[in-house]
Design a protein around this motif. Sequence first.
Motif, short mmCIF file in Angstrom:
data_model
loop_
_atom_site.label_atom_id
_atom_site.label_comp_id
_atom_site.label_asym_id
_atom_site.label_seq_id
_atom_site.Cartn_x
_atom_site.Cartn_y
_atom_site.Cartn_z
N VAL A 179 0.83 -1.21 0.00
CA VAL A 179 0.00 0.00 0.00
C VAL A 179 0.87 1.26 0.00
O VAL A 179 0.63 2.20 -0.76
N GLY A 180 1.89 1.26 0.86
CA GLY A 180 2.78 2.41 0.93
C GLY A 180 3.47 2.67 -0.40
O GLY A 180 3.56 3.81 -0.87
N TYR A 181 3.94 1.59 -1.04
CA TYR A 181 4.61 1.74 -2.33
C TYR A 181 3.64 2.28 -3.37
O TYR A 181 4.00 3.13 -4.19
N ALA A 182 2.40 1.76 -3.32
CA ALA A 182 1.40 2.21 -4.29
C ALA A 182 1.15 3.71 -4.14
O ALA A 182 1.01 4.43 -5.14
N MET A 183 1.13 4.19 -2.89
CA MET A 183 0.91 5.63 -2.67
C MET A 183 2.03 6.44 -3.31
O MET A 183 1.80 7.45 -3.98
N VAL A 184 3.26 5.98 -3.08
CA VAL A 184 4.41 6.70 -3.63
C VAL A 184 4.38 6.69 -5.16
O VAL A 184 4.58 7.73 -5.81
N ILE A 185 4.11 5.52 -5.73
CA ILE A 185 4.12 5.42 -7.20
C ILE A 185 3.05 6.33 -7.79
O ILE A 185 3.30 7.05 -8.77
N ASN A 186 1.88 6.33 -7.18
CA ASN A 186 0.81 7.19 -7.69
C ASN A 186 1.22 8.66 -7.73
O ASN A 186 0.79 9.41 -8.60
N MET A 187 2.04 9.08 -6.77
CA MET A 187 2.47 10.47 -6.75
C MET A 187 3.55 10.76 -7.78
O MET A 187 3.68 11.87 -8.27
N MET A 188 4.39 9.78 -8.07
CA MET A 188 5.57 10.05 -8.91
C MET A 188 5.40 9.65 -10.36
O MET A 188 6.13 10.13 -11.21
N ALA A 189 4.48 8.72 -10.61
CA ALA A 189 4.45 8.09 -11.93
C ALA A 189 4.18 9.10 -13.04
O ALA A 189 3.31 9.94 -12.94
N ILE A 223 8.14 -15.24 -13.17
CA ILE A 223 8.78 -13.98 -12.83
C ILE A 223 8.78 -13.88 -11.32
O ILE A 223 7.72 -13.89 -10.71
N PRO A 224 9.96 -13.79 -10.68
CA PRO A 224 9.94 -13.62 -9.23
C PRO A 224 9.29 -12.27 -8.88
O PRO A 224 9.59 -11.26 -9.50
N GLY A 225 8.39 -12.30 -7.93
CA GLY A 225 7.78 -11.04 -7.50
C GLY A 225 6.60 -10.61 -8.33
O GLY A 225 6.15 -9.47 -8.22
N LEU A 226 6.08 -11.50 -9.16
CA LEU A 226 4.95 -11.12 -10.01
C LEU A 226 3.71 -10.77 -9.18
O LEU A 226 3.05 -9.76 -9.41
N VAL A 227 3.41 -11.61 -8.19
CA VAL A 227 2.21 -11.37 -7.40
C VAL A 227 2.31 -10.07 -6.59
O VAL A 227 1.36 -9.28 -6.58
N PRO A 228 3.44 -9.84 -5.90
CA PRO A 228 3.57 -8.54 -5.23
C PRO A 228 3.36 -7.36 -6.18
O PRO A 228 2.73 -6.36 -5.81
N LEU A 229 3.87 -7.50 -7.41
CA LEU A 229 3.71 -6.42 -8.38
C LEU A 229 2.23 -6.20 -8.70
O LEU A 229 1.74 -5.08 -8.70
N LEU A 230 1.52 -7.31 -8.91
CA LEU A 230 0.10 -7.19 -9.23
C LEU A 230 -0.66 -6.60 -8.05
O LEU A 230 -1.55 -5.77 -8.22
N LEU A 231 -0.29 -7.00 -6.84
CA LEU A 231 -0.94 -6.45 -5.65
C LEU A 231 -0.72 -4.94 -5.57
O LEU A 231 -1.65 -4.17 -5.27
N THR A 232 0.52 -4.51 -5.87
CA THR A 232 0.81 -3.09 -5.84
C THR A 232 -0.03 -2.34 -6.88
O THR A 232 -0.59 -1.27 -6.59
N PHE A 233 -0.13 -2.91 -8.07
CA PHE A 233 -0.95 -2.26 -9.10
C PHE A 233 -2.41 -2.17 -8.65
O PHE A 233 -3.08 -1.17 -8.89
N LEU A 234 -2.88 -3.23 -7.99
CA LEU A 234 -4.26 -3.22 -7.50
C LEU A 234 -4.44 -2.08 -6.48
O LEU A 234 -5.42 -1.33 -6.54
N CYS A 235 -3.46 -1.94 -5.57
CA CYS A 235 -3.54 -0.86 -4.58
C CYS A 235 -3.54 0.50 -5.26
O CYS A 235 -4.28 1.40 -4.88
N MET A 236 -2.69 0.67 -6.28
CA MET A 236 -2.63 1.95 -6.99
C MET A 236 -3.97 2.28 -7.61
O MET A 236 -4.45 3.41 -7.55
#
Lengths: 269, 304
Positions: free
Chosen positions: A192-202, B262-275
Amino acid sequence: MSAISMILVVIVAFFAGMEGILDEFQFHQPLVSCTLIGLVTGHLTLGIMLGGSLQMIALGWANIGAAVAPDIALAATASAIILIQGGQGTHGLGSAIAFAIPLAVAGLFLTMIVRTITVAIVHFMDAAAAKGNSRMIDFWQMVCICLQGLRIAIPAALLLIIPASSVRDLLGSMPSWLSDGMTIGGGMVVAVGYAMVINMMASREVWPFFAIGFVIAAITDLTLIAIGAIGLSLALMYLELDKGGSGKGNNGGSNNNTGDPLGDILDDY
Amino acid sequence: MEEKKVSLTKSDRLRVAWRSTFLQGSWNYERMQNGGWCYSMIPAINKLYKKKEDRIAAYQRHLEFFNTHPYVASPVIGVTLALEEERANGAPVDDVAIQGVKVGMMGPLAGVGDPVFWYTVRPIVGALGASLALSGNIIGPILFFVIWNIIRWGFMWYTQEFGYRAGSKITEDLSGGLLQSVTRVASMMGMFVIAALIERWVVIKFTPVVSRIKQQAGAYIDWDKLPKGAKGIQAALQQQASGLSLTKVKVTTLQDNLDSLIPGLVPLLLTFLCMWLLKKKVSPIVIIIGIFIVGVVGHVVGLL
């Protein structure tokens, strides 16, 4: 926990509260506050480990614009106290982290209350300024900072009053599927924290950097410092190439003249 | 007017810089950092103005609205110090000019401070410290605290001095490409490192077993045939080092399959979901609580 330890914990909490608003020395970051609480209570290693885990979760949390991040100061302090009073050692880490999250939300409301009180205090400052009394302005500034300190110190003191045995019973009554599940959740919540940062910088130009960084991280031999160095070098190379494309003579010259002193300072770190 | 020129000494400027550490102390919903700003300027005001009316005017002038990133306020303070000094020495610098410089600088500078400090330096230094701290290493917190404060204090002091020397001329720099370049480098490097952090530190492990394959003889350590005592342990370790499996049955979980893709694929998808959720204006707190619920439920049903 001895009386001296308790007092020291409350002092650490006070500092964390102050820093929660000042954001300068970073006493409120879990890496620092949990470590200090561990130090004064004689559970240093445990404090450091909790601090590390919470820091990972809170890396991207920052108060900017409309996106209000949860309050890490209260979360870190309170969960460190719970972890140490619970007496479960490293087994309690998962549940302590789980407790930290609702506390981080509660901390937000406390911050809002203090910031509203501060509106009134600023009017006292106005009055002091009209009288030309700079001492009083100083005084009210200190009052505000202390209020922010109390915001965390009071909840911390309240937590310490609860007898350790009750905390232990509470943590002990937590079934293992719940605490294990919370630990797993803690591993994912970092996103969640990373997503917040990315949203601001992307922006379009930075996404390739994201892709390269993601792929390179799989090489486990590279430390974070190495990854940082690669990232910085790539960014500087990109910028230099980009500048060269838009005409070297005029643009580069004027930029160098006016920009170098500040540029050097900024590059220094 | 020429006979007694007041100027700020280095110790005055250091005092202002130290006080600016408390800039956000009286942050409020009405005028935000105004109280802390005035508090920071007080040593300079008291030094520059001897008459009471002048001081009152100066205090009030610096209780106006102000808000920026707490560290990049330092160059603004530097410029303001230079302007106040000129004014105290009789130059025609009016309130509007001073407020104009403050407001004109705070916007663009906040746009630099946030990506540089909150999104690039803190995640990197924090992750460095935290990764060491996870195993209980005291170096982690110390490293974080020391590196951060050296960077912070160095930045604050040097940019304040820079602003003080440049004076009102700094606004010309601001409109130039420098700030833009700094922000761009920070966000590029930030994105790079954040991506690496996602791969390394977002932990999701799917536990369902995809396959159980009984291994051929010779592919695993045959515990019954090992010599007794310490020699047996030695033999077992040697066999493991030469690539033999510890168990008779090779278990492949869903996670192993994903990692080979791909190592870390699921974390990446989770991050995209959060975004995506954040962009849909879902509160980060709701997302965090939701993830904990998913963690517990997933664990109970045996998925995670």
